[in-house]
Design a protein around this motif. Structure first.
Motif, mmCIF file in Angstrom:
data_model
loop_
_atom_site.group_PDB
_atom_site.id
_atom_site.type_symbol
_atom_site.label_atom_id
_atom_site.label_comp_id
_atom_site.label_asym_id
_atom_site.label_seq_id
_atom_site.Cartn_x
_atom_site.Cartn_y
_atom_site.Cartn_z
ATOM 1 N N SER A 48 31.304 41.721 48.258
ATOM 2 C CA SER A 48 31.577 43.149 48.504
ATOM 3 C C SER A 48 32.538 43.340 49.663
ATOM 4 C CB SER A 48 30.280 43.894 48.818
ATOM 5 O OG SER A 48 29.391 43.829 47.746
ATOM 6 N N VAL A 51 36.053 42.295 48.571
ATOM 7 C CA VAL A 51 36.647 43.270 47.660
ATOM 8 C C VAL A 51 37.072 44.516 48.435
ATOM 9 C CG1 VAL A 51 36.190 44.825 45.717
ATOM 10 C CG2 VAL A 51 35.471 42.445 45.594
ATOM 11 N N ARG A 65 35.274 51.909 44.398
ATOM 12 C CA ARG A 65 35.818 50.812 43.576
ATOM 13 C C ARG A 65 35.066 49.509 43.832
ATOM 14 N NH1 ARG A 65 42.125 50.800 44.230
ATOM 15 N NH2 ARG A 65 41.963 49.210 42.618
ATOM 16 N N THR A 66 34.659 49.282 45.069
ATOM 17 C CA THR A 66 33.876 48.081 45.386
ATOM 18 C C THR A 66 32.521 48.131 44.697
ATOM 19 O OG1 THR A 66 34.972 47.854 47.530
ATOM 20 C CG2 THR A 66 32.871 46.722 47.257
ATOM 21 N N SER A 69 32.914 47.470 41.066
ATOM 22 C CA SER A 69 33.203 46.048 40.852
ATOM 23 C C SER A 69 31.931 45.211 40.916
ATOM 24 C CB SER A 69 34.190 45.533 41.899
ATOM 25 O OG SER A 69 35.408 46.210 41.820
#
Length: 134
Positions: A48, A51, A65-66, A69
């Motif tokens: 995390s 990213v 967005r993290t 993902s």
């Protein structure tokens, strides 16, 4: 570390983690030494962070967005385990993955103003040159 290299490191870590975790009896051997949920939390906290740092944009956008993902990556690992006859998916593992992501992203968002202010001061010091004496 550049943004691109952070994303590449996150992908590499995920691939290594998924490969090692799906080798027969490797996950059980690791879980015997270190608590399984702690392994999940630590690995996904690192992914995390990589990213988040690797993305561009406003902190809230990067955070979202993290989280998306990590949601996808954790789901992929559990789906792989669903397909393997010697592994069983454990959705509690996925919950710990998401907990790690939420914790790290929250802390990074809180630290973001401090980090950017520090970087701005550093850039200002570099750009500021004292006038020369005649």
């Amino acid at each position: 570390m550049s943004q691109r290299s952070c994303l590449m490191a996150a992908i590499a870590l995920f691939c290594v983690m998924a490969a090692i975790g799906n080798v027969p009896d490797t996950a059980n051997a690791l879980s015997a030494v270190i608590y399984d949920k702690l392994l999940h939390f630590t690995a996904y906290a690192l992914i995390s962070t990589l990213v988040y740092v690797g993305l561009r944009g406003a902190p809230a956008v990067r955070a979202l967005r993290t989280l998306v993902s990590i949601f996808v990556l954790g789901s992929i690992v559990e789906m792989i385990q669903l397909a393997l006859p010697y592994r069983n998916p454990n959705w509690l593992d996925w919950k710990f993955d998401m907990l790690a992501a939420l914790t790290c992203v929250g802390m990074l968002m809180l630290l973001h103003p401090v980090i950017t202010a520090r970087q701005a001061l550093r850039i200002e010091r570099i750009n500021h040159r004292p006038a020369r004496k005649p």
